[in-house]
Design an enzyme around this catalytic site. Sequence first.
Site, PDB file in Angstrom:
ATOM      1  N   VAL A 104      -8.725  -1.018  -5.023  1.00 40.63           N
ATOM      2  CA  VAL A 104      -8.025  -0.276  -3.608  1.00 40.63           C
ATOM      3  C   VAL A 104      -8.477  -1.288  -2.350  1.00 40.63           C
ATOM      4  O   VAL A 104      -9.492  -1.711  -2.492  1.00 40.63           O
ATOM      5  CB  VAL A 104      -8.492   1.047  -3.398  1.00 40.63           C
ATOM      6  CG1 VAL A 104      -8.090   1.662  -1.996  1.00 40.63           C
ATOM      7  CG2 VAL A 104      -8.319   1.953  -4.437  1.00 40.63           C
ATOM      8  N   CYS A 105      -7.438  -1.646  -1.694  1.00 43.58           N
ATOM      9  CA  CYS A 105      -7.469  -2.590  -0.492  1.00 43.58           C
ATOM     10  C   CYS A 105      -8.199  -3.741  -1.003  1.00 43.58           C
ATOM     11  O   CYS A 105      -7.790  -4.613  -1.931  1.00 43.58           O
ATOM     12  CB  CYS A 105      -8.391  -1.740   0.406  1.00 43.58           C
ATOM     13  SG  CYS A 105      -8.115  -2.355   2.000  1.00 43.58           S
ATOM     14  N   SER A 106      -9.267  -4.314  -0.126  1.00 43.72           N
ATOM     15  CA  SER A 106      -9.922  -5.527  -0.600  1.00 43.72           C
ATOM     16  C   SER A 106     -10.729  -5.444  -1.842  1.00 43.72           C
ATOM     17  O   SER A 106     -11.227  -6.566  -2.310  1.00 43.72           O
ATOM     18  CB  SER A 106     -10.967  -5.797   0.577  1.00 43.72           C
ATOM     19  OG  SER A 106     -11.631  -4.962   0.743  1.00 43.72           O
ATOM     20  N   THR A 124      -3.185  -6.570  -2.180  1.00 47.58           N
ATOM     21  CA  THR A 124      -4.195  -6.065  -1.605  1.00 47.58           C
ATOM     22  C   THR A 124      -3.575  -5.599  -0.060  1.00 47.58           C
ATOM     23  O   THR A 124      -2.770  -5.692   0.130  1.00 47.58           O
ATOM     24  CB  THR A 124      -5.548  -7.118  -1.347  1.00 47.58           C
ATOM     25  OG1 THR A 124      -6.235  -6.337  -0.692  1.00 47.58           O
ATOM     26  CG2 THR A 124      -4.936  -8.348  -0.534  1.00 47.58           C
TER      27      THR A 124
END
Length: 323
Positions: A104-106, A124
Amino acid sequence: MEPRDVLVVLFDGLQSLDLTGPVEVFDGANHGAPGAYRIRTASLDGGPVRTSSGLTLTPDLALTDTAPPHTLLVPGGEGTGHPDPRLIDWLRTHAPRARRKVSVCSGALLLAEAGLLDGRRATTHWMLCDTLAERFPAVRVEPEPIYVRDGDLATSAGVTAGIDLALALVEEDLGRDLALTIARHLVVFLRRPGNQTQFSAQLAAQTAQRRPLRDVQQWITDNPAADLSVDALAARALLSPRHFARAFREETGMTPGRYVDRVRLEAARRCLEDTTDGIGQVARRCGYGTPEAMRRAFLRVLGASPAEYRRRFQPASPPVPTP
């Protein structure tokens, strides 16, 4: 049915919503399909971690004490900027044994650091896509989708995209009906297509520096059904069509036509989400002219017709919580 082990990696500086969003989805599945998922959290040494917002989380166990899970979930957060080398070593050695690797995300930066994204398609958060591509050129970065599936690897954009991805995984594992029940309970959309863009046209385009071009951008947003041809927009900016098209692309990062397409799509989506107006009325109001033209645009970008998009989004009565 054997439970699917979901192992969530904890580390200092993680963003709590990157963790709790997907976990709530998997936990919600257990209410409709008891025992479907066994969710556990683990840090390097089994000790508490502190999130970027200051919350303290206590894991269930240490990463060294875990067995290969069905789904390995790696959240993002400020802590991905300078990760503990031991965490990267653990991911490099143990993550390949998981049947599914999810970020998730970074969190994608941690997977990339461990070499798990080499030669793979990934995404990302939009603010970090350039960083991911520059630091890890072997990764095939796709900056626009809210999540990307590539075999046993799944990467997602920001916080809410992690929820979208988790819903997609539950739908894959246990069926659409249960995923829809979870989405209704959480009052979220089941499910935004993975290829839906991460951000609006206004965010995707760098805001023009020159006032005439900024004014044109605002005019497009306020008047999606108007004549938005290059000639008409150039006249509003008091520029020649050629000069306008070149300046617009230089300052916003996209052509006027592409910008108009995005604005109209976003306007149509909002109408479908927020009103009960007919498809034909929405098409005319948002500049498509005909329902068929709007339908082609939706299928091309979102992978769903306007009618299907509305059905997916429309809220329904929430289920009665399981005691």
